[in-house]
Design an enzyme around this catalytic site. Structure first.
Site, short mmCIF file in Angstrom:
data_model
loop_
_atom_site.label_atom_id
_atom_site.label_comp_id
_atom_site.label_asym_id
_atom_site.label_seq_id
_atom_site.Cartn_x
_atom_site.Cartn_y
_atom_site.Cartn_z
N SER A 40 5.79 -0.14 2.65
CA SER A 40 5.48 0.06 1.24
C SER A 40 4.26 -0.76 0.87
O SER A 40 3.74 -1.53 1.67
CB SER A 40 6.66 -0.37 0.37
OG SER A 40 6.65 -1.77 0.21
N LYS A 41 3.84 -0.58 -0.37
CA LYS A 41 2.66 -1.28 -0.87
C LYS A 41 2.73 -2.78 -0.63
O LYS A 41 1.72 -3.43 -0.45
CB LYS A 41 2.53 -1.02 -2.37
CG LYS A 41 1.53 0.05 -2.71
CD LYS A 41 1.24 0.00 -4.18
CE LYS A 41 0.87 1.39 -4.67
NZ LYS A 41 0.87 1.50 -6.11
#
Ligand code: GLU
Length: 483
Positions: free
Chosen positions: A251-252
Site C-alpha cells: 500500500s501507499k
C-alpha cells in the site's frame, strides 16, 4: 477470439499492481492473437481526480503497453469511458426491474445505518435486510415516478452456492448468504461498479476477466448478474496479491506504489514491467530476464500464474533493471539520461565523454541516476570529502604520497596502464602497499570511497582536472606535504 480488458478507475495514478494487471491482460491478448482494450471505470464520482485518465494512458504508453481499443484509440465497442455509457446502464437496469429481478429500495442512509447498528448490537453480521425487496411493484413504481430518492438492488437468491472455475484459483464456491442484495444503480443515477463492469464486459465481448484478487469476492455477484440478464459469464482469472516484506498488501504506506514514481526514480520501462511480470508468473523455468515485452508475451500463459502472494522486493527490481541497463545501447542510454542531468543541475557532457562514462559504469548502475548524480565526480570536482573515508583512508603519509604521484601525473603518458605503473612506482619507492595511495587518490579526485576502477576514473576525468582536484585535496584535507 479472445478479448480482454484493463479497467482502471481514474483515481490519480497507475498503481504498480495495476500495471501488472494491464501487462498480463496485454500479454494474454498477444499470446492468443486476441484484443486488449482499455476501459475507464469512472462511475464513482466521489473518487474522481482531474487528469487521472490522461495520466493512466500516459503511464501505460510509457510502459510500452498499448491498447487495441480504448478512449484514446476508439473501436467498435465504445464509448470506453463508463460515464459516457449511462443510458446503456439505465436501459439494462430498467429491464431487470421490469422482469422482477431487481427492485427499487427507498431506504435512506440514516435508515440503513440504524439497521446496521441494531444488527451489530444483536451480534449479527451487518447486512441489508431486504426490507424493500417485496414491496408491491406498483407502489414502488409510483414512488419512483413521484421522484422519491432510491437505489436499485439485485434480488440475490438466499442460500445458494455460486460455484465457478477460476483459471488461477481453481474451483471457487461462495454462498449467496454472504452476498447482500447488491446495489446496481445509485441514487445519483450512476451505476455501481458491479453493474457497469458486468454490462460492459458483456457488450464489449470480453472472454476473460483477468484482475486482482481483491475482486474475487465480487465474482459471485457478477455471475448472478449475468444470470439475471441471461448471459454467459466470461472466464475469470484472479491474480495473486502483491505484498510487502511483512507479507501485508502493498500500500501507499510502503512508499512508492505509483508507476510514475518508479519512472521518475530512473527505472526503465522494460525493467519495471519485467520485474512486475514475475510477481506471480513464471514461464516454468528459472528465467528472470526478458529482453522485451514481446518475449514475455510469447512465453505467457494464464495457467502459469500462481495463487501465492508475491513479495514486492525492491532489491530484485533493481537487479532486473540493472540487467536491462547493462545491455542498453550507449546512444539510447545517453538520451534517457538527459532529464537526470537537468534534475541534478549537472552539465551534460559531450557524447564521447558520456559514452565512455556509461561503459565504465555499466557494471554498477541499477537506475538511470546512477550514471549521473551517482557518479557526479565524472562531471564536476567534489565539493566535500566523505568523512568516513577520510577517517579510514587518509593517513599521515597520504599528503606526501599524493604529492609525489601528482608530480608524475603532470607529464606521464595519459593512458590507464601508465597511470597504474606510475602509482606503483610511487608506492614502491615509499616501500608501502599500493592501497596506501590508491584510496587517497580516489578520495581526492572523487570525494568518495567507492566507485569504478581508479584508473578508469582518472583517465576519464583527465589530466588537468585531476591535477587541480589533487591540489584542492592537499589544501583541504589534514596534514602537510613534507618534501
Ligand atoms: N475498476 C476496477 C479497478 O479499479 C476494475 C475491477 C475489474 O477489473 O473488474 O480495479
Amino acid at each position: 477470439m479472445t478479448r480482454v480488458r484493463f479497467a482502471p478507475s481514474p483515481t490519480g495514478y497507475l498503481h504498480v499492481g495495476g500495471l501488472r494487471t494491464a501487462f498480463y491482460n496485454w500479454a494474454f491478448a498477444r499470446a492468443t492473437g486476441g484484443t486488449f482494450l482499455l476501459r475507464i471505470e469512472d462511475t464513482d464520482r466521489s473518487r474522481l481526480v482531474e487528469g487521472a485518465m490522461e495520466n493512466l494512458i500516459e503511464s501505460l504508453r510509457w510502459a510500452g503497453i498499448e491498447a487495441d481499443e480504448g478512449p484514446h484509440k476508439g473501436g467498435e465497442h465504445g464509448p470506453y469511458v463508463q460515464s459516457e455509457r449511462l443510458a446503456i446502464y439505465r436501459e439494462h437496469v430498467d429491464k431487470l426491474v421490469a422482469e422482477g429481478k431487481a427492485y427499487p429500495c427507498f431506504a435512506t442512509p440514516e435508515e440503513l445505518e440504524e439497521m446496521r447498528q441494531k444488527q451489530i448490537e444483536a451480534k449479527e453480521n451487518p447486512r441489508y435486510d431486504g426490507r424493500y425487496r417485496n414491496l408491491d411493484p406498483a407502489e414502488a413504481k409510483q414512488r419512483v415516478e413521484a421522484g422519491e430518492k432510491h437505489v436499485i438492488r439485485l434480488k440475490v437468491p438466499a442460500g445458494e452456492d455460486i460455484v465457478f472455475d477460476d483459471v488461477v484459483r481453481g474451483t471457487v464456491s461462495i454462498n449467496t448468504d454472504t452476498v447482500d442484495d447488491q446495489v446496481l444503480m445509485k441514487s445519483d443515477g450512476f451505476p455501481t461498479y458491479h453493474l457497469a463492469a458486468v454490462v460492459d464486459d458483456h457488450l464489449m465481448e470480453i472472454t476473460h476477466v483477468i484482475r486482482g484478487e481483491e475482486w474475487l469476492s465480487s465474482t459471485p455477484k457478477h455471475i448472478l448478474l449475468n444470470r439475471a440478464f441471461g448471459w454467459n459469464p466470461p472466464k475469470y482469472a484472479h491474480l495473486p496479491l502483491i505484498v510487502n516484506e511483512q507479507k501485508k498488501k502493498l500500500s501507499k504506506r510502503d512508499g512508492d506504489v505509483s508507476v510514475e514514481s518508479y519512472r521518475d526514480n530512473g527505472f526503465s520501462a522494460i525493467g519495471l514491467v519485467n520485474f512486475l511480470a514475475l510477481l506471480g508468473w513464471s514461464a516454468g523455468d528459472d528465467k528472470e530476464y526478458y529482453e522485451s515485452l514481446d518475449e514475455m508475451a510469447q512465453a505467457f500463459t494464464l495457467e502459469r500464474i500462481s495463487k501465492a502472494p508475491s513479495v514486492f522486493d525492491v532489491a530484485k527490481l533493481k537487479h532486473i533493471n540493472f540487467q536491462h541497463l547493462r545491455v542498453m545501447p550507449a546512444e539510447e542510454l545517453a538520451e534517457k539520461l538527459t532529464p537526470y542531468f537537468e534534475k541534478a543541475g549537472l552539465p551534460k557532457p559531450s557524447d564521447e565523454k558520456l559514452h565512455a562514462v556509461i561503459e565504465v559504469m555499466r557494471e554498477r548502475a541499477n537506475v538511470y541516476p546512477d550514471y549521473v548524480e551517482g557518479c557526479d565526480y565524472f562531471y564536476k570536482a567534489p565539493d566535500s570529502y566523505d568523512e568516513k573515508t577520510v577517517k579510514k583512508r587518509w593517513k599521515d603519509d597520504s599528503p606526501a604520497l599524493l604529492a609525489a604521484y601528482r608530480k608524475r601525473l603532470e607529464t606521464c603518458h595519459w593512458d590507464m596502464e601508465t597511470l597504474e605503473t606510475e602509482l606503483k612506482a610511487v608506492t614502491e619507492e615509499a616501500e608501502c602497499g599500493a592501497g596506501r595511495l590508491i584510496h587517497p587518490v580516489r578520495l581526492a579526485v572523487s570525494g568518495v570511497g567507492g566507485g569504478p576502477g581508479l584508473y578508469d576514473l582518472l583517465y576519464l576525468v583527465g589530466r588537468e582536472e585531476c591535477l587541480s582536484r589533487i591540489d584542492t585535496a592537499l589544501e583541504k584535507l589534514p596534514g602537510q606535504v613534507t618534501a
